[in-house]
Design an enzyme around this catalytic site. Structure first.
Site, PDB file in Angstrom:
ATOM      1  N   ASP A  93       6.162  -0.648  -5.061  1.00  0.00           N
ATOM      2  CA  ASP A  93       6.970  -1.541  -4.235  1.00  0.00           C
ATOM      3  C   ASP A  93       6.838  -3.005  -4.627  1.00  0.00           C
ATOM      4  O   ASP A  93       7.445  -3.862  -4.014  1.00  0.00           O
ATOM      5  CB  ASP A  93       6.495  -1.451  -2.778  1.00  0.00           C
ATOM      6  CG  ASP A  93       7.152  -0.295  -2.066  1.00  0.00           C
ATOM      7  OD1 ASP A  93       8.075   0.285  -2.656  1.00  0.00           O
ATOM      8  OD2 ASP A  93       6.735   0.007  -0.936  1.00  0.00           O
ATOM      9  N   ASP A 117       6.358  -7.840  -3.062  1.00  0.00           N
ATOM     10  CA  ASP A 117       6.248  -7.260  -1.725  1.00  0.00           C
ATOM     11  C   ASP A 117       5.055  -7.863  -0.995  1.00  0.00           C
ATOM     12  O   ASP A 117       5.160  -8.913  -0.391  1.00  0.00           O
ATOM     13  CB  ASP A 117       6.168  -5.733  -1.824  1.00  0.00           C
ATOM     14  CG  ASP A 117       6.313  -5.070  -0.454  1.00  0.00           C
ATOM     15  OD1 ASP A 117       6.831  -5.737   0.452  1.00  0.00           O
ATOM     16  OD2 ASP A 117       5.898  -3.917  -0.294  1.00  0.00           O
ATOM     17  N   ASP A 121      -1.820  -3.514   0.603  1.00  0.00           N
ATOM     18  CA  ASP A 121      -1.356  -2.534   1.587  1.00  0.00           C
ATOM     19  C   ASP A 121      -2.389  -1.426   1.701  1.00  0.00           C
ATOM     20  O   ASP A 121      -2.767  -0.817   0.701  1.00  0.00           O
ATOM     21  CB  ASP A 121      -0.036  -1.888   1.132  1.00  0.00           C
ATOM     22  CG  ASP A 121       1.183  -2.724   1.497  1.00  0.00           C
ATOM     23  OD1 ASP A 121       1.006  -3.911   1.829  1.00  0.00           O
ATOM     24  OD2 ASP A 121       2.294  -2.183   1.439  1.00  0.00           O
ATOM     25  N   ARG A 173       0.952 -11.946   8.196  1.00  0.00           N
ATOM     26  CA  ARG A 173       0.155 -10.738   7.894  1.00  0.00           C
ATOM     27  C   ARG A 173      -1.194 -11.048   7.246  1.00  0.00           C
ATOM     28  O   ARG A 173      -1.437 -10.677   6.110  1.00  0.00           O
ATOM     29  CB  ARG A 173       0.929  -9.777   6.989  1.00  0.00           C
ATOM     30  CG  ARG A 173       2.255  -9.356   7.555  1.00  0.00           C
ATOM     31  CD  ARG A 173       2.892  -8.259   6.707  1.00  0.00           C
ATOM     32  NE  ARG A 173       4.155  -7.849   7.323  1.00  0.00           N
ATOM     33  CZ  ARG A 173       4.950  -6.915   6.828  1.00  0.00           C
ATOM     34  NH1 ARG A 173       4.629  -6.307   5.716  1.00  0.00           N
ATOM     35  NH2 ARG A 173       6.071  -6.594   7.437  1.00  0.00           N
TER      36      ARG A 173
END
Ligand SMILES: *[C@@H]1O[C@H](CO)[C@@H](O)[C@H](O)[C@H]1NC(C)=O
Length: 295
Positions: A93, A117, A121, A173
Site C-alpha cells: 500500500d 500511505d 501499520d 495517527r
C-alpha cells in the site's frame, strides 16, 4: 499476506552496522539505550540487543538463527533502518513498515518519513509490539494500530509506543488505535495538524509522561475519537504525567484502571519525567554510522 510477512522478516536482517553514540551520559539515556549503548565493544556483542527490548514485545532472546520465513513473523527486531518515499505497488500500500499477523516485534531506532500511505501499520491480529526510539516526520498518516473497525481479533492487540520523536510536519495517527490497547509514553510530539493520539472502536490508551507541543495555530487538542461513544464501552483515554505546551490539551474519558498496561517484570521499564523527554528522545531515529565514537 505471506509476502508481507516475508517483507518484515527480511528487514530484520538488514540491521546493526553502526557504532554506539557515546554523547549522552548514562543518566540521560532512556531505559532501552542504557541497556546496550554503554557497552563500548557493542559491535562484537550485537546479540545483546535482543535482551534490551521492553514493553509488550518483551525480550527477543532465544531466536538466534531460527528460520522464520513461511511462518507468521515472531521475535523480530527491526532496527537501524531509514525508510522514506515508499510508493504503492501491486503487493504493498505504500507503507514504510507493515506487520501482518505478527507477534513479539520490536521496532527500534528507525527513521521513517514521506511515504505514500503510512509509516507503520500493525494489522490483522498483530500483537505484543514495541515501537521505540524511532523518528517519524513529514507524514500525513503516521501509525495505524489495528487495520479496520470490523477486525475484532485486534481487541487483543497490545502495543507500547515509547521514546519516539514525532515531527516536524506530522498530521495525524501518532498513533491511531482500533480496538486494542496502547501504552504511549515518553514520546516527543513536535506539533500535529488534526490530532496526535486517537482511535475508534473503543480502544484503551494510557498516555504517560509525553511532551506535547501543540501547533502554533490550529488544533490544540491531542486526542481524537471516531464513532459513537457508548456508555457500556467507555473509551479509556487516560493521561498521567504528560507535559502540555503551546496550549495543548488532552480530553480524558473512561476509567483509569482499564488503561493500565499490567506489564510483566520482563516488559516493565523505567518511565522518565516528561521534562526529560527531549533528552530521552534526542538520539531517536536510525543511528549514524561513523568510524569513531565522536559525535
Ligand atoms: C489491566 O488490568 C485491569 C484490571 O484487571 C484491566 O481492566 C485492564 O484491561 C488490563 N489492561 C490490559 C492492557 O490488559
Amino acid at each position: 499476506m505471506a509476502v508481507l510477512s516475508h517483507f518484515v522478516v527480511v528487514l530484520s536482517f538488514v540491521s546493526l552496522s553502526f557504532f554506539p553514540n557515546a554523547c549522552l551520559a548514562a543518566s540521560e539515556m532512556n531505559a532501552i539505550d542504557q541497556c546496550w549503548k554503554l557497552n563500548t565493544i557493542w559491535r562484537r556483542s550485537r546479540q545483546q540487543l535482543a535482551t534490551c527490548s521492553v514493553g509488550f514485545a518483551g525480550k527477543m532472546a532465544n531466536n538466534v538463527g531460527r528460520d522464520v520465513i513461511l511462518y507468521k513473523a515472531t521475535d523480530v527486531i527491526i532496527h537501524g533502518l531509514r525508510i522514506h518515499h515508499c510508493k504503492a505497488h501491486s503487493q504493498m500500500d505504500g507503507d514504510a513498515i507493515r506487520l501482518v499477523s505478527a507477534s513479539k516485534v520490536w521496532i527500534d531506532h528507525n527513521t521513517l518519513f514521506s511515504c505514500q500511505d503510512g509509516l507503520l501499520d500493525v494489522t490483522r491480529g498483530s500483537t505484543f509490539v514495541t515501537v521505540s526510539n524511532n523518528w517519524f516526520r513529514d507524514q500525513d498518516k503516521v501509525m495505524l494500530l489495528g487495520h479496520d473497525d470490523g477486525f475484532l481479533r485486534d481487541k487483543d492487540m497490545k502495543v507500547t509506543v515509547a521514546f519516539n520523536h514525532f515531527g516536524p510536519n506530522c498530521n495525524q495517527r501518532m498513533p491511531r488505535v482500533r480496538h486494542g490497547y496502547a501504552h504511549v509514553t515518553n514520546n516527543l510530539y513536535q506539533g500535529w495538524e488534526q490530532y496526535a493520539i486517537g482511535g475508534s472502536m473503543s480502544p484503551s490508551i494510557k498516555s504517560e509522561s509525553n511532551y506535547f507541543i501543540a501547533p502554533k495555530s490550529g488544533k490544540k487538542e491531542v486526542t481524537w475519537r471516531n464513532g459513537i461513544y457508548e456508555k457500556s464501552k467507555p473509551w479509556n483515554f487516560y493521561s498521567v504525567g504528560d507535559l502540555f505546551t503551546n496550549g495543548a490539551s488532552f480530553f480524558q474519558s473512561g476509567r483509569r484502571g482499564m488503561a493500565r498496561p499490567n506489564y510483566t517484570k520482563e516488559q516493565s521499564f523505567k518511565v522518565g519525567d516528561a521534562k526529560s523527554v527531549k533528552t530521552l528522545t534526542s538520539s531517536a531515529g536510525a543511528l549514524k554510522c561513523s568510524r569513531t565514537l565522536r559525535c
